[in-house]
Design an enzyme around this catalytic site. Structure first.
Site, PDB file in Angstrom:
ATOM      1  N   HIS A  38     -50.809 -65.703  29.752  1.00  0.00           N
ATOM      2  CA  HIS A  38     -51.624 -64.876  30.275  1.00  0.00           C
ATOM      3  C   HIS A  38     -51.032 -63.830  31.278  1.00  0.00           C
ATOM      4  CE1 HIS A  38     -54.985 -63.819  33.290  1.00  0.00           C
ATOM      5  NE2 HIS A  38     -55.764 -64.298  32.249  1.00  0.00           N
ATOM      6  N   ASP A  77     -49.271 -73.570  33.506  1.00  0.00           N
ATOM      7  CA  ASP A  77     -50.732 -73.049  33.680  1.00  0.00           C
ATOM      8  C   ASP A  77     -51.776 -73.828  32.658  1.00  0.00           C
ATOM      9  OD1 ASP A  77     -52.815 -71.707  33.266  1.00  0.00           O
ATOM     10  OD2 ASP A  77     -51.853 -69.778  32.694  1.00  0.00           O
ATOM     11  N   GLN A  91     -56.581 -73.245  30.837  1.00  0.00           N
ATOM     12  CA  GLN A  91     -57.374 -73.660  29.386  1.00  0.00           C
ATOM     13  C   GLN A  91     -57.136 -75.099  28.746  1.00  0.00           C
ATOM     14  OE1 GLN A  91     -59.383 -71.370  28.267  1.00  0.00           O
ATOM     15  NE2 GLN A  91     -58.946 -69.697  29.328  1.00  0.00           N
ATOM     16  N   LYS A  98     -63.277 -72.556  34.920  1.00  0.00           N
ATOM     17  CA  LYS A  98     -63.181 -72.782  33.440  1.00  0.00           C
ATOM     18  C   LYS A  98     -63.455 -74.117  33.086  1.00  0.00           C
ATOM     19  CE  LYS A  98     -59.814 -69.014  33.278  1.00  0.00           C
ATOM     20  NZ  LYS A  98     -60.307 -68.007  32.389  1.00  0.00           N
ATOM     21  N   CYS A 145     -55.821 -60.504  28.582  1.00  0.00           N
ATOM     22  CA  CYS A 145     -54.721 -60.318  29.556  1.00  0.00           C
ATOM     23  C   CYS A 145     -53.604 -61.167  28.795  1.00  0.00           C
ATOM     24  CB  CYS A 145     -55.024 -61.231  30.795  1.00  0.00           C
ATOM     25  SG  CYS A 145     -56.509 -60.710  31.634  1.00  0.00           S
TER      26      CYS A 145
HETATM   27  N1  PMP Z   1     -53.967 -68.728  32.810  1.00  0.00           N
HETATM   28  C1  PMP Z   1     -54.977 -68.695  31.594  1.00  0.00           C
HETATM   29  C2  PMP Z   1     -54.176 -69.427  30.295  1.00  0.00           C
HETATM   30  C3  PMP Z   1     -56.156 -68.253  31.676  1.00  0.00           C
HETATM   31  O1  PMP Z   1     -56.957 -68.247  30.659  1.00  0.00           O
HETATM   32  C4  PMP Z   1     -56.654 -67.447  32.630  1.00  0.00           C
HETATM   33  C5  PMP Z   1     -58.005 -66.895  32.830  1.00  0.00           C
HETATM   34  N2  PMP Z   1     -58.346 -66.253  31.741  1.00  0.00           N
HETATM   35  C6  PMP Z   1     -55.668 -67.433  33.855  1.00  0.00           C
HETATM   36  C7  PMP Z   1     -54.475 -68.089  33.994  1.00  0.00           C
HETATM   37  C8  PMP Z   1     -56.200 -66.818  35.133  1.00  0.00           C
HETATM   38  O2  PMP Z   1     -57.124 -67.640  35.971  1.00  0.00           O
HETATM   39  P1  PMP Z   1     -57.969 -67.050  37.093  1.00  0.00           P
HETATM   40  O3  PMP Z   1     -58.449 -65.659  36.773  1.00  0.00           O
HETATM   41  O4  PMP Z   1     -58.862 -68.297  37.203  1.00  0.00           O
HETATM   42  O5  PMP Z   1     -56.934 -67.130  38.174  1.00  0.00           O
END
Ligand code: PMP
Length: 408
Positions: free
Chosen positions: A124, A201, A204, A227, A366
């Site tokens: 991401h 990270d 997910q 999430k 993203c």
């Molecule tokens: N990493 C991953 C794999 C994600 O899916 C997301 C959210 N789409 C993020 C980071 C960022 O998370 P946040 O916007 O809650 O900070």
């Protein structure tokens, strides 16, 4: 274990009763944000009705109660991740802020010009851009772990990327764009064998499977409350105590100090408070704890099994659609179905299927570098949560066929 009581679970999510364009909502955008059960929603009313107060500084009953509830969540998170010590749990606004904390604190303290950070092509943007910013500011080098045609990390290429300058590996546990589950324990073992640290990270992963940071041997692990059936605005950075202790603060302010002076050096609080400057999202953190307890009560193993059935059913259903191409066909996947359709723009599909009550996501998720590798700039993504049903999957597949018929 008894089967999942999906009707009983759905009854706890008031939002699932609503209609969209006159049709029952089918919410398949769970990878972006999951819905919240009543117990989480009620936490806000309870907090603001009974014990709203700033934490850690009051000597009055409300402040004590708020502090106790906030700090109790630290223990909930510790247990959720099987961390050794609750001092290893830092509250942040979410995954993004957690990664930026590591980049700005650990990164600036430990990285020299020419040092290397490995990120994967599955990342991401939130696990790419903080390292690119450091590359600009410190002169470090960001290298990319490639993926194969299925969207699986190439482990031989990963091993080959290490050299004496490699300091950190930053990878996700589960890809938000494709759903690939990465072998994080193996990635960690390899990183540690080269004297590098690993940041995972987990945004997910935490909604879909049990996470054990000690079993993985993660140095850092980040996730977001919103999430995992919790609220927005609260997330977590786990870090090994010896690493956090050696790291400098990254934001200064109240709550993170021991003493402040203009005459002698200001001193900082012990971990984790050193990294929690200012008034945090108190109600959100408390509600995150309620969400994690809720998830643990339902059981992550059971959730994972249920979602795997939904994913298999959806994969089989859409695979029958002419001209539909799945992206991300890893054998180990969680919760996500990403696809493009010949002759139909992803955005048109998402807009039209919304008219039929189905919420999916379209765009680059993203993860622009990953999509570019597969020659697309957008996909449609359906992503599943514990409250979704096989009937919804079937309705989604039928709606998708109808929409594709309309745009072709
Ligand atoms: N990493 C991953 C794999 C994600 O899916 C997301 C959210 N789409 C993020 C980071 C960022 O998370 P946040 O916007 O809650 O900070």
């Amino acid at each position: 274990t008894p089967a999942l009581d999906v009707a009983g679970i759905r009854a706890q999510f008031p939002i699932l009763e609503r209609q969209v364009h006159g049709r029952p909502l089918i919410y398949f955008d769970n990878a972006a944000t999951s819905q919240t059960p009543l117990c989480v929603i009620d936490t806000f009313r309870d907090y603001y009705s009974r014990y709203n107060a700033n934490i850690h500084r009051g000597l009055h009953t409300l402040a004590d109660e708020a502090t106790a509830a906030y700090e109790a969540t630290r223990e909930t998170v510790r247990a959720f991740l099987n961390a050794a010590d609750r001092r290893e749990i830092v509250f942040t606004r979410g995954t993004t802020e957690a990664i930026n904390l590591v980049a700005n604190s650990w990164g600036r303290a430990n990285l020299q010009p020419g040092d290397e950070v490995l990120v994967s092509l599955l990342e991401h943007h939130s696990n790419i851009v903080p390292w690119q910013l450091l590359a600009d500011q410190l002169g470090i080098v960001v290298k990319v772990i490639p993926v194969d045609e299925r969207g699986v990390l190439d482990l031989d290429a990963y091993r080959a990327l290490f050299n004496e300058r490699t300091r950190l590996v930053a990878v996700n546990h589960v890809s938000n764009a494709f759903g690939t589950i990465n072998p994080v324990r193996e990635l960690a073992t390899i990183a540690h064998g080269h004297g590098a640290r690993i940041l995972i990270d987990g945004a997910q992963a935490t909604p879909h499977q049990t996470v054990d940071v000690r079993d993985i041997d993660a140095d850092f692990y980040a996730f977001s409350g919103h999430k995992v059936y919790g609220p927005t605005g609260a997330g977590v950075l786990y870090g090994k105590a010896e690493l956090l202790e050696a790291m400098p603060p990254w934001q200064g302010g109240g709550e993170m100090i021991k003493s402040v002076s203009f005459d002698v050096p200001t001193t900082f609080a012990d971990i984790p408070h050193k990294f929690e400057a200012g008034t945090p999202a108190i109600a959100e953190v408390i509600a995150l704890g309620v969400a994690l307890d809720w998830v643990s009560d339902v059981g992550l193993a059971r959730i994972g099994t249920w979602e795997a059935e939904l994913l298999a059913r959806a994969t089989a259903g859409v695979s029958r659609i002419d001209g539909l191409r799945l992206l991300g066909t890893a054998p180990d996947k969680a919760g996500v179905l990403s696809f493009v359709v010949d002759g139909a723009h992803s955005q048109d599909i998402a807009l039209l299927i919304d008219q039929l009550g189905v919420a999916i996501r379209t765009g680059n998720h993203c993860a622009q570098p990953l999509l570019a590798r597969f020659g697309v700039d957008a996909t449609c993504r359906a992503s599943f949560a514990v409250y979704n049903t096989p009937e919804e999957v079937d309705a989604f597949v039928a709606a998708l066929e109808r929409v594709i018929g309309m745009v072709r």
